[in-house]
Design a protein around this motif. Structure first.
Motif, PDB file in Angstrom:
ATOM      1  N   UNK A  78       0.848  -1.175  -0.020  1.00 25.36           N
ATOM      2  CA  UNK A  78       0.015  -0.083   0.006  1.00 25.36           C
ATOM      3  C   UNK A  78       0.955   1.204   0.144  1.00 25.36           C
ATOM      4  N   UNK A  79       0.543   2.007  -0.821  1.00 25.15           N
ATOM      5  CA  UNK A  79       1.417   3.319  -1.165  1.00 25.15           C
ATOM      6  C   UNK A  79       1.756   4.187   0.162  1.00 25.15           C
ATOM      7  N   UNK A  80       0.785   4.238   1.114  1.00 27.66           N
ATOM      8  CA  UNK A  80       0.648   5.256   2.229  1.00 27.66           C
ATOM      9  C   UNK A  80      -0.351   4.752   3.168  1.00 27.66           C
ATOM     10  N   UNK A  81      -0.145   5.081   4.392  1.00 34.65           N
ATOM     11  CA  UNK A  81      -1.215   5.197   5.519  1.00 34.65           C
ATOM     12  C   UNK A  81      -1.500   6.618   6.107  1.00 34.65           C
ATOM     13  N   UNK A  82      -2.829   6.742   6.453  1.00 36.86           N
ATOM     14  CA  UNK A  82      -2.965   8.066   6.866  1.00 36.86           C
ATOM     15  C   UNK A  82      -3.455   8.512   8.100  1.00 36.86           C
ATOM     16  N   UNK A  83      -3.192   7.204   8.996  1.00 38.41           N
ATOM     17  CA  UNK A  83      -3.342   7.399  10.297  1.00 38.41           C
ATOM     18  C   UNK A  83      -2.243   6.304  11.089  1.00 38.41           C
ATOM     19  N   UNK A  84      -1.911   6.879  12.306  1.00 39.30           N
ATOM     20  CA  UNK A  84      -1.100   5.980  13.091  1.00 39.30           C
ATOM     21  C   UNK A  84      -1.891   4.645  13.438  1.00 39.30           C
ATOM     22  N   UNK A 112       4.398   1.857   2.969  1.00 39.39           N
ATOM     23  CA  UNK A 112       5.641   2.341   2.327  1.00 39.39           C
ATOM     24  C   UNK A 112       6.051   1.810   0.682  1.00 39.39           C
ATOM     25  N   UNK A 113       4.776   1.537   0.144  1.00 42.73           N
ATOM     26  CA  UNK A 113       4.714   1.082  -1.239  1.00 42.73           C
ATOM     27  C   UNK A 113       5.487  -0.290  -1.338  1.00 42.73           C
ATOM     28  N   UNK A 114       5.917  -1.009  -0.349  1.00 43.42           N
ATOM     29  CA  UNK A 114       6.724  -2.247  -0.635  1.00 43.42           C
ATOM     30  C   UNK A 114       5.830  -3.474  -0.378  1.00 43.42           C
ATOM     31  N   UNK A 115       6.049  -4.608  -0.691  1.00 45.67           N
ATOM     32  CA  UNK A 115       5.364  -5.664  -0.482  1.00 45.67           C
ATOM     33  C   UNK A 115       5.761  -6.094   1.147  1.00 45.67           C
ATOM     34  N   UNK A 116       4.707  -6.507   1.758  1.00 46.92           N
ATOM     35  CA  UNK A 116       5.007  -7.145   3.249  1.00 46.92           C
ATOM     36  C   UNK A 116       4.149  -8.374   3.255  1.00 46.92           C
ATOM     37  N   UNK A 149      -1.905  -6.596  -4.288  1.00 46.80           N
ATOM     38  CA  UNK A 149      -2.015  -7.746  -3.523  1.00 46.80           C
ATOM     39  C   UNK A 149      -1.290  -8.757  -4.286  1.00 46.80           C
ATOM     40  N   UNK A 150      -0.016  -9.376  -4.220  1.00 46.65           N
ATOM     41  CA  UNK A 150       0.555 -10.418  -5.040  1.00 46.65           C
ATOM     42  C   UNK A 150       0.342 -11.617  -4.685  1.00 46.65           C
TER      43      UNK A 150
END
Length: 159
Positions: A78-84, A112-116, A149-150
């Motif tokens: 996901x490219x970003x989160x908007x909440x803690x 962070x735009x990376x796969x986790x 989603x990979x």
């Protein structure tokens, strides 16, 4: 599976259950439920952008036995989160119970735009039992998220 009609009872073949979705050949049964425009499979990933603060994708299931798979692993970026401590949330249904907060599990997101690999221990929830008929995945809780989603896979050991 039985299908009732006014004239007769028809036995239908039971679809083969899919418990690994890798999106190499299409969306494999996953689609937009709400708060998402188009869902496509691109380069081996399910790709979409959220359009509301309560986005969801869904997939119907056949013969998934909760007792066999205590974990689900979702490889997602996901490219970003908007909440803690923004969370993704997976809901499930059974033949006798619809989707509810009680029949769900959450995982904290990394935007962070990376796969986790999000390893979710479903068996920690006492409602993870019996036959699971539907998954609903809320990938985040904000509009404008770019999500890929990979892989989604059921797991016996969390690996």
């Amino acid at each position: 599976t039985r299908s009732m009609s006014a004239e007769s009872v028809v036995d239908l073949p039971e679809p083969v259950g899919r418990f690994v979705w890798d999106f190499t050949n299409g969306t494999q049964g996953w689609g937009a439920m709400m708060g998402i425009g188009s869902v496509t499979a691109q380069d081996g990933a399910l790709v979409f952008e959220t359009s509301s603060p309560d986005p969801a994708i869904t997939c119907g299931l056949n013969a998934l036995r909760a007792s066999k798979y205590p974990y689900i692993i979702i490889r997602m970026k996901i490219d970003a989160v908007t909440a803690d401590k923004e969370m993704g949330q997976l809901f499930w249904t059974t033949p006798t119970a619809g989707a509810s907060e009680a029949a769900s599990a959450k995982s904290e997101l990394i935007g962070d735009g990376q796969y986790h690999d999000y390893v979710v221990h479903l068996a920690e929830n006492n409602r993870w039992r019996g036959r699971i008929t539907t998954f609903r995945l809320d990938p985040c809780s904000h509009a404008g998220a770019k999500v890929a989603i990979e892989e989604i896979r059921m797991s016996e050991d969390g690996k």
